[in-house]
Scaffold this active site. Structure first.
Site, PDB file in Angstrom:
ATOM      1  N   GLY A 167      15.039 -51.420 -46.432  1.00 27.63           N
ATOM      2  CA  GLY A 167      14.665 -50.562 -47.282  1.00 27.63           C
ATOM      3  C   GLY A 167      14.471 -51.027 -48.978  1.00 27.63           C
ATOM      4  O   GLY A 167      13.687 -52.082 -49.081  1.00 27.63           O
TER       5      GLY A 167
ATOM      6  N   ARG B 108      25.536 -56.774 -44.197  1.00 30.33           N
ATOM      7  CA  ARG B 108      26.279 -56.803 -43.206  1.00 30.33           C
ATOM      8  C   ARG B 108      25.574 -57.256 -41.841  1.00 30.33           C
ATOM      9  O   ARG B 108      25.974 -58.049 -41.091  1.00 30.33           O
ATOM     10  CB  ARG B 108      27.008 -55.623 -42.479  1.00 30.33           C
ATOM     11  CG  ARG B 108      27.864 -55.078 -43.581  1.00 30.33           C
ATOM     12  CD  ARG B 108      28.573 -53.659 -43.354  1.00 30.33           C
ATOM     13  NE  ARG B 108      27.232 -52.677 -43.546  1.00 30.33           N
ATOM     14  CZ  ARG B 108      27.254 -51.379 -43.429  1.00 30.33           C
ATOM     15  NH1 ARG B 108      28.583 -50.864 -42.981  1.00 30.33           N
ATOM     16  NH2 ARG B 108      26.222 -50.663 -43.435  1.00 30.33           N
TER      17      ARG B 108
ATOM     18  N   ASP C  23      30.776 -56.890 -46.185  1.00 23.97           N
ATOM     19  CA  ASP C  23      31.079 -55.462 -46.374  1.00 23.97           C
ATOM     20  C   ASP C  23      31.381 -55.327 -47.727  1.00 23.97           C
ATOM     21  O   ASP C  23      32.549 -55.731 -47.976  1.00 23.97           O
ATOM     22  CB  ASP C  23      31.968 -54.832 -45.346  1.00 23.97           C
ATOM     23  CG  ASP C  23      31.707 -53.557 -45.167  1.00 23.97           C
ATOM     24  OD1 ASP C  23      31.665 -52.759 -46.297  1.00 23.97           O
ATOM     25  OD2 ASP C  23      31.850 -52.729 -44.125  1.00 23.97           O
TER      26      ASP C  23
ATOM     27  N   TYR D  33      27.944 -37.433 -51.571  1.00 28.05           N
ATOM     28  CA  TYR D  33      26.732 -38.303 -51.895  1.00 28.05           C
ATOM     29  C   TYR D  33      26.419 -38.068 -53.372  1.00 28.05           C
ATOM     30  O   TYR D  33      26.390 -39.173 -53.844  1.00 28.05           O
ATOM     31  CB  TYR D  33      25.525 -38.017 -51.150  1.00 28.05           C
ATOM     32  CG  TYR D  33      24.687 -39.045 -51.193  1.00 28.05           C
ATOM     33  CD1 TYR D  33      24.554 -40.425 -51.099  1.00 28.05           C
ATOM     34  CD2 TYR D  33      23.304 -38.770 -51.917  1.00 28.05           C
ATOM     35  CE1 TYR D  33      23.685 -41.291 -51.356  1.00 28.05           C
ATOM     36  CE2 TYR D  33      22.420 -39.485 -52.311  1.00 28.05           C
ATOM     37  CZ  TYR D  33      22.449 -40.836 -52.189  1.00 28.05           C
ATOM     38  OH  TYR D  33      21.566 -41.691 -52.549  1.00 28.05           O
TER      39      TYR D  33
ATOM     40  N   VAL E 109      12.798 -41.598 -50.997  1.00 31.98           N
ATOM     41  CA  VAL E 109      12.121 -42.936 -50.582  1.00 31.98           C
ATOM     42  C   VAL E 109      12.319 -43.180 -49.195  1.00 31.98           C
ATOM     43  O   VAL E 109      13.349 -43.061 -48.519  1.00 31.98           O
ATOM     44  CB  VAL E 109      12.748 -44.064 -51.171  1.00 31.98           C
ATOM     45  CG1 VAL E 109      12.073 -45.334 -50.937  1.00 31.98           C
ATOM     46  CG2 VAL E 109      13.242 -43.796 -52.723  1.00 31.98           C
TER      47      VAL E 109
ATOM     48  N   THR F   1      13.177 -44.839 -45.982  1.00 30.78           N
ATOM     49  CA  THR F   1      13.606 -46.151 -45.914  1.00 30.78           C
ATOM     50  C   THR F   1      14.495 -45.944 -44.535  1.00 30.78           C
ATOM     51  O   THR F   1      14.324 -44.844 -43.679  1.00 30.78           O
ATOM     52  CB  THR F   1      14.548 -46.855 -46.804  1.00 30.78           C
ATOM     53  OG1 THR F   1      15.504 -45.647 -47.231  1.00 30.78           O
ATOM     54  CG2 THR F   1      13.881 -47.107 -48.153  1.00 30.78           C
TER      55      THR F   1
ATOM     56  N   PHE G  33      17.470 -44.834 -44.911  1.00 24.88           N
ATOM     57  CA  PHE G  33      18.266 -44.019 -45.589  1.00 24.88           C
ATOM     58  C   PHE G  33      18.800 -42.572 -44.805  1.00 24.88           C
ATOM     59  O   PHE G  33      19.854 -42.310 -44.510  1.00 24.88           O
ATOM     60  CB  PHE G  33      17.872 -43.589 -46.938  1.00 24.88           C
ATOM     61  CG  PHE G  33      18.590 -42.637 -47.686  1.00 24.88           C
ATOM     62  CD1 PHE G  33      19.709 -43.098 -48.558  1.00 24.88           C
ATOM     63  CD2 PHE G  33      18.298 -41.545 -47.697  1.00 24.88           C
ATOM     64  CE1 PHE G  33      20.637 -42.154 -49.177  1.00 24.88           C
ATOM     65  CE2 PHE G  33      19.152 -40.377 -48.473  1.00 24.88           C
ATOM     66  CZ  PHE G  33      20.399 -40.805 -49.239  1.00 24.88           C
TER      67      PHE G  33
HETATM   68  P1  NDP Z   1      18.715 -48.349 -46.501  1.00 25.30           P
HETATM   69  O1  NDP Z   1      19.630 -47.539 -45.291  1.00 25.30           O
HETATM   70  O2  NDP Z   1      17.380 -48.757 -45.744  1.00 25.30           O
HETATM   71  O3  NDP Z   1      19.537 -49.714 -46.986  1.00 25.30           O
HETATM   72  C1  NDP Z   1      20.846 -49.859 -47.396  1.00 25.30           C
HETATM   73  C2  NDP Z   1      21.322 -51.145 -47.549  1.00 25.30           C
HETATM   74  O4  NDP Z   1      22.557 -51.148 -47.698  1.00 25.30           O
HETATM   75  C3  NDP Z   1      21.160 -52.050 -46.277  1.00 25.30           C
HETATM   76  O5  NDP Z   1      20.705 -53.403 -46.541  1.00 25.30           O
HETATM   77  C4  NDP Z   1      22.532 -51.974 -45.794  1.00 25.30           C
HETATM   78  O6  NDP Z   1      22.730 -53.402 -45.245  1.00 25.30           O
HETATM   79  C5  NDP Z   1      23.240 -51.945 -47.070  1.00 25.30           C
HETATM   80  N1  NDP Z   1      24.715 -51.600 -47.100  1.00 25.30           N
HETATM   81  C6  NDP Z   1      25.089 -50.327 -46.477  1.00 25.30           C
HETATM   82  N2  NDP Z   1      26.348 -50.134 -46.467  1.00 25.30           N
HETATM   83  C7  NDP Z   1      26.872 -51.599 -46.846  1.00 25.30           C
HETATM   84  C8  NDP Z   1      28.016 -52.005 -47.106  1.00 25.30           C
HETATM   85  N3  NDP Z   1      29.286 -51.479 -46.616  1.00 25.30           N
HETATM   86  N4  NDP Z   1      28.390 -53.308 -47.302  1.00 25.30           N
HETATM   87  C9  NDP Z   1      27.161 -54.228 -47.315  1.00 25.30           C
HETATM   88  N5  NDP Z   1      25.950 -53.647 -47.516  1.00 25.30           N
HETATM   89  C10 NDP Z   1      25.631 -52.309 -47.009  1.00 25.30           C
HETATM   90  O7  NDP Z   1      18.568 -47.396 -47.549  1.00 25.30           O
HETATM   91  P2  NDP Z   1      17.679 -47.589 -49.238  1.00 25.30           P
HETATM   92  O8  NDP Z   1      17.047 -48.774 -49.215  1.00 25.30           O
HETATM   93  O9  NDP Z   1      16.928 -46.368 -49.059  1.00 25.30           O
HETATM   94  O10 NDP Z   1      19.004 -47.459 -50.095  1.00 25.30           O
HETATM   95  C11 NDP Z   1      19.316 -48.387 -51.031  1.00 25.30           C
HETATM   96  C12 NDP Z   1      20.038 -47.718 -52.107  1.00 25.30           C
HETATM   97  O11 NDP Z   1      19.156 -46.810 -52.682  1.00 25.30           O
HETATM   98  C13 NDP Z   1      21.202 -46.792 -51.852  1.00 25.30           C
HETATM   99  O12 NDP Z   1      22.162 -47.051 -52.767  1.00 25.30           O
HETATM  100  C14 NDP Z   1      20.826 -45.463 -51.808  1.00 25.30           C
HETATM  101  O13 NDP Z   1      21.702 -44.476 -52.165  1.00 25.30           O
HETATM  102  C15 NDP Z   1      19.916 -45.378 -52.853  1.00 25.30           C
HETATM  103  N6  NDP Z   1      18.822 -44.266 -52.874  1.00 25.30           N
HETATM  104  C16 NDP Z   1      18.034 -44.172 -51.763  1.00 25.30           C
HETATM  105  C17 NDP Z   1      17.116 -43.211 -51.799  1.00 25.30           C
HETATM  106  C18 NDP Z   1      16.146 -42.905 -50.668  1.00 25.30           C
HETATM  107  O14 NDP Z   1      15.719 -41.805 -50.827  1.00 25.30           O
HETATM  108  N7  NDP Z   1      16.114 -43.809 -49.553  1.00 25.30           N
HETATM  109  C19 NDP Z   1      16.854 -42.333 -53.039  1.00 25.30           C
HETATM  110  C20 NDP Z   1      17.770 -42.636 -54.091  1.00 25.30           C
HETATM  111  C21 NDP Z   1      18.634 -43.757 -54.074  1.00 25.30           C
HETATM  112  P3  NDP Z   1      23.627 -53.415 -43.714  1.00 25.30           P
HETATM  113  O15 NDP Z   1      23.629 -52.247 -43.054  1.00 25.30           O
HETATM  114  O16 NDP Z   1      22.974 -54.614 -42.894  1.00 25.30           O
HETATM  115  O17 NDP Z   1      25.007 -53.840 -44.373  1.00 25.30           O
HETATM  116  C1  8X3 Z   2      18.836 -40.244 -52.203  1.00 24.68           C
HETATM  117  C2  8X3 Z   2      17.681 -39.514 -52.332  1.00 24.68           C
HETATM  118  O1  8X3 Z   2      17.317 -36.689 -52.056  1.00 24.68           O
HETATM  119  O2  8X3 Z   2      19.137 -37.327 -50.867  1.00 24.68           O
HETATM  120  O3  8X3 Z   2      19.384 -40.353 -53.118  1.00 24.68           O
HETATM  121  O4  8X3 Z   2      19.163 -37.428 -53.198  1.00 24.68           O
HETATM  122  S1  8X3 Z   2      18.555 -37.748 -52.083  1.00 24.68           S
END
Ligand code: NDP
Ligand code: 8X3
Length: 251
Positions: free
Chosen positions: A13, A34, A60, A152, A185, A187, A189
């Site tokens: 992501g 992780r 982690d 969240y 976004v 991803t 997520f």
């Molecule tokens: P993804 O799930 O694609 O990526 C999340 C990343 O966080 C992965 O690389 C995962 O790696 C890592 N991660 C999760 N938990 C842990 C942990 N306990 N320890 C270490 N690494 C961890 O999601 P996004 O790229 O979308 O999310 C990235 C950030 O953006 C987050 O903080 C999310 O809340 C924020 N965000 C996302 C939005 C969206 O709509 N997608 C909107 C707004 C904010 P691994 O599993 O390998 O550990």
């Molecule tokens: C992630 C996007 O719409 O779930 O932060 O708040 S939303």
């Protein structure tokens, strides 16, 4: 010597896209997550494509002792110029009365406590160097709480508050603090939020052209490329079709 950026959650992501962007800008990287296999693949690709140094640290962020142990492996003679606090997740989408405490703990422990553990360790090095830049991944949910998202949204409200306090704590040390707050976004997520239910995850983006990880990475690349005297405090970024957390126009 090249600048060094540390990105948490770089295995997918937004974090992965940010690693690509900062490598293209010439940063050496420390990537954490992780899932070792994904991180190693990305690291190898970026070393070859951009001739940058990439260190991977598999831990982690919820584990405070692991944060200390692994982040201590970043060579002491390297200044950490940029920290992107990106690792995070949403787990579940339910009313408060039926929410899962396991999901709640995962979000609070990762999005708030993990960010704090990493920041404490890295900011000590930045304070010693009297420079650095911390970019926190907040969310539109950090100011616009929505139904089914209490925990969240609370976790991202916390990131919003922490970012603003941190800015005050670190300003005298020459350290910048920025918060990037995306809306939708696409991803992993939503797949993570729905515990692996890919069909349900796809539904979140139905009829919308969502943001991509690269869209957010472009913004982060821009933020860290500003002149020394400029701090970008807070960027809220949404797809054109998403006016706010409550109104998305689907086609
Ligand atoms: P993804 O799930 O694609 O990526 C999340 C990343 O966080 C992965 O690389 C995962 O790696 C890592 N991660 C999760 N938990 C842990 C942990 N306990 N320890 C270490 N690494 C961890 O999601 P996004 O790229 O979308 O999310 C990235 C950030 O953006 C987050 O903080 C999310 O809340 C924020 N965000 C996302 C939005 C969206 O709509 N997608 C909107 C707004 C904010 P691994 O599993 O390998 O550990
Ligand atoms: C992630 C996007 O719409 O779930 O932060 O708040 S939303």
């Amino acid at each position: 010597m090249a600048k060094l950026a540390l990105i948490t959650g770089a295995s997918s992501g937004i974090g992965e896209a940010t690693a690509r962007k900062l490598a293209a800008l010439g940063y050496d990287l420390v990537l954490t997550a992780r899932r070792a296999d994904r991180l190693e693949r990305l690291a190898e690709e970026l070393r070859t494509a951009h001739n940058v140094e990439v260190q991977t640290l598999i831990f982690d962020v919820r584990d405070e002792a692991a944060c200390e142990e692994y982040l201590a492996q970043i060579p002491a003679d390297r200044t950490i110029d940029v920290l992107v606090n990106n690792a995070g997740l949403a787990a579940g989408l339910e009313h408060i009365d039926v929410g899962s405490t396991e999901d709640w703990n995962a979000m609070i422990d990762t999005n708030i406590k993990g960010l704090l553990y990493v920041t404490r360790i890295v900011s000590r090095r930045m304070v010693a160097a009297q420079r650095g830049h911390i970019v926190n991944l907040g969310s539109i949910a950090g100011t616009q709480p929505y139904e089914n998202g209490a925990v969240y949204c609370a976790s991202k409200h916390a990131v919003h508050a922490i970012s603003q306090s941190m800015r005050s704590d670190l300003v005298a040390h020459g350290i910048k603090v920025s918060e990037v707050r995306p809306g939708m976004v696409e991803t992993e997520f939503s797949v993570v939020r729905f515990h692996g239910d890919e069909e349900r995850a796809k539904g979140v983006y139905k009829g919308v052209t969502p943001l991509t990880g690269s869209d957010i990475a472009e913004v982060i690349g821009w933020i860290v490329s500003q002149p020394a005297h400029v701090n970008i405090d807070d960027v809220l970024i949404t797809p054109q079709q998403q006016a706010n957390a409550y109104l998305t126009v689907r086609k």
